[in-house]
Write a protein that holds these residues in place. Sequence first.
Motif, short mmCIF file in Angstrom:
data_model
loop_
_atom_site.label_atom_id
_atom_site.label_comp_id
_atom_site.label_asym_id
_atom_site.label_seq_id
_atom_site.Cartn_x
_atom_site.Cartn_y
_atom_site.Cartn_z
N TRP A 1 7.54 -3.99 6.30
CA TRP A 1 6.69 -5.10 5.18
C TRP A 1 6.60 -5.82 4.66
O TRP A 1 7.72 -6.87 4.49
CB TRP A 1 7.24 -4.16 3.76
CG TRP A 1 6.83 -2.02 3.39
CD1 TRP A 1 7.37 -1.22 3.84
CD2 TRP A 1 5.66 -1.47 3.16
NE1 TRP A 1 7.33 -0.22 4.13
CE2 TRP A 1 5.69 0.03 2.98
CE3 TRP A 1 4.11 -1.84 2.77
CZ2 TRP A 1 4.85 1.05 3.18
CZ3 TRP A 1 3.31 -1.09 2.91
CH2 TRP A 1 3.56 0.41 2.87
N TYR B 1 2.07 -3.98 7.00
CA TYR B 1 3.00 -3.34 7.20
C TYR B 1 3.12 -3.66 8.53
O TYR B 1 1.73 -3.05 9.21
CB TYR B 1 3.05 -1.52 6.53
CG TYR B 1 1.67 -1.43 6.86
CD1 TYR B 1 0.33 -1.03 6.34
CD2 TYR B 1 2.53 -0.16 8.61
CE1 TYR B 1 -0.56 -0.03 6.86
CE2 TYR B 1 1.26 0.34 9.09
CZ TYR B 1 0.04 0.07 8.04
OH TYR B 1 -1.29 1.51 8.76
N THR C 1 -5.75 0.61 8.43
CA THR C 1 -4.68 0.30 10.15
C THR C 1 -5.61 -0.72 11.15
O THR C 1 -7.06 0.21 11.31
CB THR C 1 -4.52 1.96 10.40
OG1 THR C 1 -3.21 2.17 8.85
CG2 THR C 1 -3.86 2.00 11.39
N TYR D 1 -1.88 -2.56 2.41
CA TYR D 1 -1.81 -1.46 1.62
C TYR D 1 -1.80 -1.89 0.37
O TYR D 1 -1.86 -3.40 0.30
CB TYR D 1 -0.41 -0.85 1.52
CG TYR D 1 -0.53 0.75 1.82
CD1 TYR D 1 0.15 0.96 3.38
CD2 TYR D 1 -0.50 1.59 2.13
CE1 TYR D 1 -0.32 1.68 4.30
CE2 TYR D 1 -0.21 3.22 2.04
CZ TYR D 1 0.11 3.41 3.64
OH TYR D 1 0.64 4.53 3.95
N ARG E 1 0.92 2.87 -5.13
CA ARG E 1 0.21 1.99 -3.59
C ARG E 1 -0.35 3.04 -2.69
O ARG E 1 -0.14 3.77 -2.67
CB ARG E 1 1.49 2.05 -2.41
CG ARG E 1 1.86 0.36 -1.56
CD ARG E 1 2.89 0.00 -1.02
NE ARG E 1 2.90 -0.74 -2.20
CZ ARG E 1 4.19 -1.08 -1.74
NH1 ARG E 1 4.70 -1.33 -0.06
NH2 ARG E 1 4.76 -2.11 -1.97
N GLU E 2 -2.00 2.33 -2.34
CA GLU E 2 -2.69 3.23 -1.70
C GLU E 2 -2.99 2.41 -0.19
O GLU E 2 -3.15 1.05 -0.59
CB GLU E 2 -3.99 3.46 -2.65
CG GLU E 2 -4.36 2.37 -2.26
CD GLU E 2 -6.27 2.17 -2.87
OE1 GLU E 2 -6.88 3.62 -3.48
OE2 GLU E 2 -6.47 1.14 -3.69
N TRP E 3 -3.42 3.60 0.47
CA TRP E 3 -3.35 2.87 2.36
C TRP E 3 -4.75 2.62 1.83
O TRP E 3 -5.67 2.51 1.58
CB TRP E 3 -3.45 3.60 3.19
CG TRP E 3 -4.36 3.67 4.22
CD1 TRP E 3 -3.27 2.66 5.20
CD2 TRP E 3 -4.94 4.11 4.77
NE1 TRP E 3 -4.39 2.52 6.53
CE2 TRP E 3 -5.01 3.64 5.87
CE3 TRP E 3 -5.75 4.65 4.29
CZ2 TRP E 3 -6.80 3.80 7.14
CZ3 TRP E 3 -7.30 5.52 4.92
CH2 TRP E 3 -7.68 5.01 6.96
#
Length: 116
Positions: A106, A96, A50, A37, A45-47
Amino acid sequence: QVQLVESGGGLVQPGGSLRLSCAASRSILSINRMGWYRQAPGKQREWVATFTSGGLTNYADSVKGRFTISRDNAKNTLYLQMNSLEPEDTAVYYCYGDVGALPRSWGQGTEVTVSS
């Protein structure tokens, strides 16, 4: 849970590249999902991206084609290769990890500044 330590942030000019690292305290093969993130000054906070235990990757539209998430199982480390960086990528980047039903873990964050 898992302890995560990021590194690799810094100051880079627009168009430049950086590689962030996230070292895990346990085998990353035991972590169901890991990713990144970011939080820019004054913003939520932005993703970003993944990486699942099955090897699947996903990216936010804003970084697709420029950022690549990968991992080194032997080093228990997750990476984020960032190319063609833009001033809008300036943020603190957080790693994360999700282990089963445990609360998300985190890292402490690593700062990236894109500026000329």
